[in-house]
Enzyme design. Structure first.
Site, PDB file in Angstrom:
ATOM      1  N   TYR A 103       9.474 -39.285 -40.574  1.00  0.00           N
ATOM      2  CA  TYR A 103       8.145 -39.821 -40.811  1.00  0.00           C
ATOM      3  C   TYR A 103       8.103 -40.531 -42.170  1.00  0.00           C
ATOM      4  O   TYR A 103       8.752 -40.095 -43.130  1.00  0.00           O
ATOM      5  CB  TYR A 103       7.096 -38.701 -40.828  1.00  0.00           C
ATOM      6  CG  TYR A 103       6.794 -38.102 -39.470  1.00  0.00           C
ATOM      7  CD1 TYR A 103       5.799 -38.625 -38.668  1.00  0.00           C
ATOM      8  CD2 TYR A 103       7.516 -36.994 -39.022  1.00  0.00           C
ATOM      9  CE1 TYR A 103       5.508 -38.060 -37.432  1.00  0.00           C
ATOM     10  CE2 TYR A 103       7.241 -36.427 -37.783  1.00  0.00           C
ATOM     11  CZ  TYR A 103       6.242 -36.967 -36.999  1.00  0.00           C
ATOM     12  OH  TYR A 103       5.964 -36.402 -35.772  1.00  0.00           O
ATOM     13  N   TYR A 142      13.850 -34.535 -34.446  1.00  0.00           N
ATOM     14  CA  TYR A 142      14.096 -34.166 -35.844  1.00  0.00           C
ATOM     15  C   TYR A 142      14.089 -32.652 -36.020  1.00  0.00           C
ATOM     16  O   TYR A 142      13.444 -31.924 -35.267  1.00  0.00           O
ATOM     17  CB  TYR A 142      13.054 -34.809 -36.775  1.00  0.00           C
ATOM     18  CG  TYR A 142      11.610 -34.457 -36.477  1.00  0.00           C
ATOM     19  CD1 TYR A 142      11.037 -33.271 -36.941  1.00  0.00           C
ATOM     20  CD2 TYR A 142      10.813 -35.325 -35.755  1.00  0.00           C
ATOM     21  CE1 TYR A 142       9.715 -32.964 -36.682  1.00  0.00           C
ATOM     22  CE2 TYR A 142       9.487 -35.025 -35.491  1.00  0.00           C
ATOM     23  CZ  TYR A 142       8.939 -33.842 -35.957  1.00  0.00           C
ATOM     24  OH  TYR A 142       7.631 -33.540 -35.690  1.00  0.00           O
ATOM     25  N   ARG A 152      12.573 -30.731 -32.857  1.00  0.00           N
ATOM     26  CA  ARG A 152      11.414 -31.149 -32.076  1.00  0.00           C
ATOM     27  C   ARG A 152      11.820 -32.240 -31.102  1.00  0.00           C
ATOM     28  O   ARG A 152      12.515 -33.188 -31.451  1.00  0.00           O
ATOM     29  CB  ARG A 152      10.301 -31.690 -32.995  1.00  0.00           C
ATOM     30  CG  ARG A 152       9.697 -30.621 -33.870  1.00  0.00           C
ATOM     31  CD  ARG A 152       8.266 -30.287 -33.501  1.00  0.00           C
ATOM     32  NE  ARG A 152       7.978 -30.184 -32.096  1.00  0.00           N
ATOM     33  CZ  ARG A 152       6.908 -30.726 -31.491  1.00  0.00           C
ATOM     34  NH1 ARG A 152       6.044 -31.408 -32.208  1.00  0.00           N
ATOM     35  NH2 ARG A 152       6.709 -30.556 -30.213  1.00  0.00           N
ATOM     36  N   HIS A 155       8.461 -37.386 -29.697  1.00  0.00           N
ATOM     37  CA  HIS A 155       7.053 -37.372 -29.289  1.00  0.00           C
ATOM     38  C   HIS A 155       6.247 -38.345 -30.133  1.00  0.00           C
ATOM     39  O   HIS A 155       6.663 -38.752 -31.224  1.00  0.00           O
ATOM     40  CB  HIS A 155       6.456 -35.964 -29.419  1.00  0.00           C
ATOM     41  CG  HIS A 155       6.481 -35.422 -30.809  1.00  0.00           C
ATOM     42  ND1 HIS A 155       7.606 -34.846 -31.368  1.00  0.00           N
ATOM     43  CD2 HIS A 155       5.527 -35.380 -31.774  1.00  0.00           C
ATOM     44  CE1 HIS A 155       7.338 -34.468 -32.612  1.00  0.00           C
ATOM     45  NE2 HIS A 155       6.087 -34.786 -32.893  1.00  0.00           N
ATOM     46  N   HIS A 157       2.172 -38.698 -31.527  1.00  0.00           N
ATOM     47  CA  HIS A 157       0.866 -38.061 -31.666  1.00  0.00           C
ATOM     48  C   HIS A 157      -0.235 -39.051 -31.290  1.00  0.00           C
ATOM     49  O   HIS A 157      -0.194 -40.220 -31.700  1.00  0.00           O
ATOM     50  CB  HIS A 157       0.642 -37.610 -33.116  1.00  0.00           C
ATOM     51  CG  HIS A 157       1.633 -36.616 -33.596  1.00  0.00           C
ATOM     52  ND1 HIS A 157       1.407 -35.264 -33.567  1.00  0.00           N
ATOM     53  CD2 HIS A 157       2.878 -36.780 -34.119  1.00  0.00           C
ATOM     54  CE1 HIS A 157       2.462 -34.631 -34.068  1.00  0.00           C
ATOM     55  NE2 HIS A 157       3.366 -35.526 -34.407  1.00  0.00           N
TER      56      HIS A 157
END
Length: 237
Positions: A103, A142, A152, A155, A157
Site C-alpha cells: 500500500y 502481502y 492476505r 483484494h 476494498h
C-alpha cells in the site's frame, strides 16, 4: 425525523471479535453496543454526489505521469437494494495494494517495492442504472503477521457512502481461485459459505477489452438474502 435502523445479519457478517483474526480481539467492544439514532440532518449533509469525483478518479492507471506496473484490469458491477433495484448516484470508493502487494501508506512496512505511478485509490458515482466501473491494476498478496507465514489474498476494498458519511459501508472484493482463501482468517470470519462466495468477483469475458485489460464483475447488494458482507471501518487493510 428518525431514520430506520437495520440490524446486521449475524449469520453472514463477521463477529466483532474473531480469535483467529488477532487484532479484532484487541479492538472489539467488551460492553453491549449502544445505538445512536440518526436524524435527518445527519444523513443530508454533506452531500456526496458527482461533484466529489474528478475526471480520472475512476481510472487508477492514469492518475500519474506514466502507467503503473502490473496486470491492468477492469472492475465493474451494480449497486442494488434488497429488491434488486439499482441505486443511482451512490459514491463508490476503492483502495488497494499495488501489484507487488504494498500500500502507498506510511504504516505499510512490507519490503515490496512502491510504485510511483500508483496511489491505489479511486472513486466514482453510480449511474442511473446503479452501474460503476474502475480501471486499475490487479493487487498482489502481502504478508500481515497475524500468525506464522500469514498472507492476505489479493483484494480490493470498497467503500459505499450513499449520500452522506453516516451511510458508509465497507466490504472487500476478492479474485476467483485464490489459493490463500483457506488460510485467511479475515475471509473466513464470515461464517456463511454463500456470503463468503459473494465477496469473490467473477471473471467477465464480455467486458474484457482485447489486448488491453481483463475484466471482473462485482455486484454489491445492500440488504436482503443476497446482501454483500460489510465490515467495521477499522478492519485490517
Amino acid at each position: 425525523m428518525k431514520l430506520p435502523h437495520y440490524t446486521p445479519d449475524g449469520e453472514s457478517h463477521p463477529p466483532n471479535s474473531s480469535e483467529p483474526y488477532r487484532s479484532s480481539v484487541l479492538r472489539a467492544p467488551h460492553r453491549p453496543l449502544q445505538l445512536i439514532p440518526q436524524h435527518l440532518t445527519e444523513v443530508t449533509g454533506p452531500l456526496l454526489g458527482p461533484d466529489r469525483v474528478g475526471e480520472l478518479d475512476h481510472d487508477l492507471t492514469r492518475q500519474h505521469l506514466a502507467a503503473p506496473l502490473g496486470e491492468r484490469i477492469i472492475v465493474s458491477g451494480q449497486v442494488l437494494d434488497a429488491n434488486n433495484r439499482p441505486l443511482p448516484n451512490t459514491l463508490v470508493e476503492v483502495w488497494q495494494a499495488n501489484s507487488a502487494g504494498r500500500y502507498a501508506h506510511d504504516r505499510d512496512r512490507h519490503d515490496a517495492p512502491l510504485d510511483p505511478n500508483f496511489s491505489g485509490v479511486g472513486r466514482t458515482v453510480t449511474d442511473a442504472q446503479g452501474n460503476y466501473r474502475f480501471v486499475t491494476i490487479k493487487p498482489g498478496a502481502y504478508p500481515w503477521r497475524n500468525h506464522d507465514n500469514a498472507w492476505r489474498p489479493a483484494h480490493i476494498h470498497f467503500s459505499l457512502f450513499g449520500r452522506a458519511f453516516t451511510q458508509r459501508l465497507i466490504t472487500q472484493m476478492y479474485f476467483p481461485g485464490d489459493p490463500l482463501f483457506p488460510f485467511d482468517p479475515i475471509y473466513n470470519s464470515v461464517r456463511d459459505e454463500k456470503a463468503r462466495q459473494r465477496m469473490i468477483s467473477r471473471f467477465d469475458l464480455e467486458t474484457t477489452q482485447p489486448e488491453w485489460a481483463l475484466s471482473y464483475k462485482f455486484d454489491i447488494v445492500l440488504r436482503g438474502s443476497d446482501a454483500s458482507v460489510f465490515e467495521d471501518e477499522e478492519d485490517d487493510q
